[in-house]
Design a protein around this motif. Sequence first.
Motif, PDB file in Angstrom:
ATOM      1  N   UNK A   1       0.836  -1.201   0.000  1.00 36.42           N
ATOM      2  CA  UNK A   1       0.000   0.000   0.000  1.00 36.42           C
ATOM      3  C   UNK A   1       0.871   1.252   0.000  1.00 36.42           C
ATOM      4  N   UNK A   2       1.903   1.259   0.842  1.00 36.18           N
ATOM      5  CA  UNK A   2       2.742   2.447   0.983  1.00 36.18           C
ATOM      6  C   UNK A   2       3.752   2.586  -0.150  1.00 36.18           C
ATOM      7  N   UNK A   3       4.285   1.483  -0.614  1.00 34.63           N
ATOM      8  CA  UNK A   3       5.348   1.540  -1.604  1.00 34.63           C
ATOM      9  C   UNK A   3       4.891   1.504  -3.042  1.00 34.63           C
ATOM     10  N   UNK A   4       3.695   0.968  -3.283  1.00 32.47           N
ATOM     11  CA  UNK A   4       3.255   0.762  -4.667  1.00 32.47           C
ATOM     12  C   UNK A   4       1.956   1.496  -4.983  1.00 32.47           C
ATOM     13  N   UNK A   5       0.962   1.345  -4.125  1.00 35.65           N
ATOM     14  CA  UNK A   5      -0.387   1.798  -4.480  1.00 35.65           C
ATOM     15  C   UNK A   5      -0.651   3.271  -4.191  1.00 35.65           C
ATOM     16  N   UNK A   6       0.036   3.858  -3.231  1.00 36.26           N
ATOM     17  CA  UNK A   6      -0.180   5.277  -2.938  1.00 36.26           C
ATOM     18  C   UNK A   6       0.537   6.137  -3.984  1.00 36.26           C
TER      19      UNK A   6
END
Length: 279
Positions: A159-164
């Motif tokens: 979530x933090x490294x890819x999707x945001x």
Amino acid sequence: MATKEPAEIAHAAVATGVKKADLRWDKTLVGSFLAGAYIAFGGLVAIAVSSGLDPKTWGSLPTLFTGAAFTLGLVLVLIAGSHLLTGNMLLVPISAMQGRLTWRDIVTNFTLVLIGNIAGAVFVAFFLAVQTGVIGHVGSDAGTSGAMTYDRLAAIAQAKGVHESNWQIFLRAVGCNWLVCLAVWISLAADSVSGKILAIFFPIMAFVAMGFDHVVANMFFLPAAIFAGVPDIGWDDTLRNWGLAFVGNLVGAVVFVATSYWYLYLRDEPSEEKPRELT
């Protein structure tokens, strides 16, 4: 339980910031290593207590459990004593605004604390999270504690490294450190350990439960995911997140807490201390 009024908190914050900036460089590094490790411990226990909880059954409660457990990190930082970058983003600049420190002091302190925080968080991520098996790895047997903690870490890190998006990371970081610095600010009002812990709990629980980005916490989550073999997470994703989270955390601390409370309680009370001279 003795408490300070807001104006007294402001003066306590300035005094604390000056002490942190005046500390010898080697002690700053050691204290910063400890703070990075403490925040990583908070992240690790948050993963452990919230793993294996199916959202279909538990709804959003796992995020609440994550936030409540993560408060351990800032409790250790503030009660045991150490140097956390996000807290210093409040304490050191407000001291400079009051003329007690120079901007060079800020840069020096932030640089040392950043190095120490990264070292402490990555140490815990590699040795105490992944190498111990507390966090599982790709291929961990389904249903085991290692598999559940791996899946929970993977969800957080992806979530933090890819999707945001970049904008989302920045804004989430602003909101995060607004709350973190309020926790630091409120804790200065209390003289007892229990009062400080209570002051810390709710703002920290809130920012984690809402999924905001804390640059030092992400110094644990993202490297731990890389070490555990979580797919699609690389050091480029990690550095992107750290850079944007750093800027957002800085804005949250300086604009919404340090400047706001300096304006409210210190602007019209010039410091009696002589300002430092640049050397």
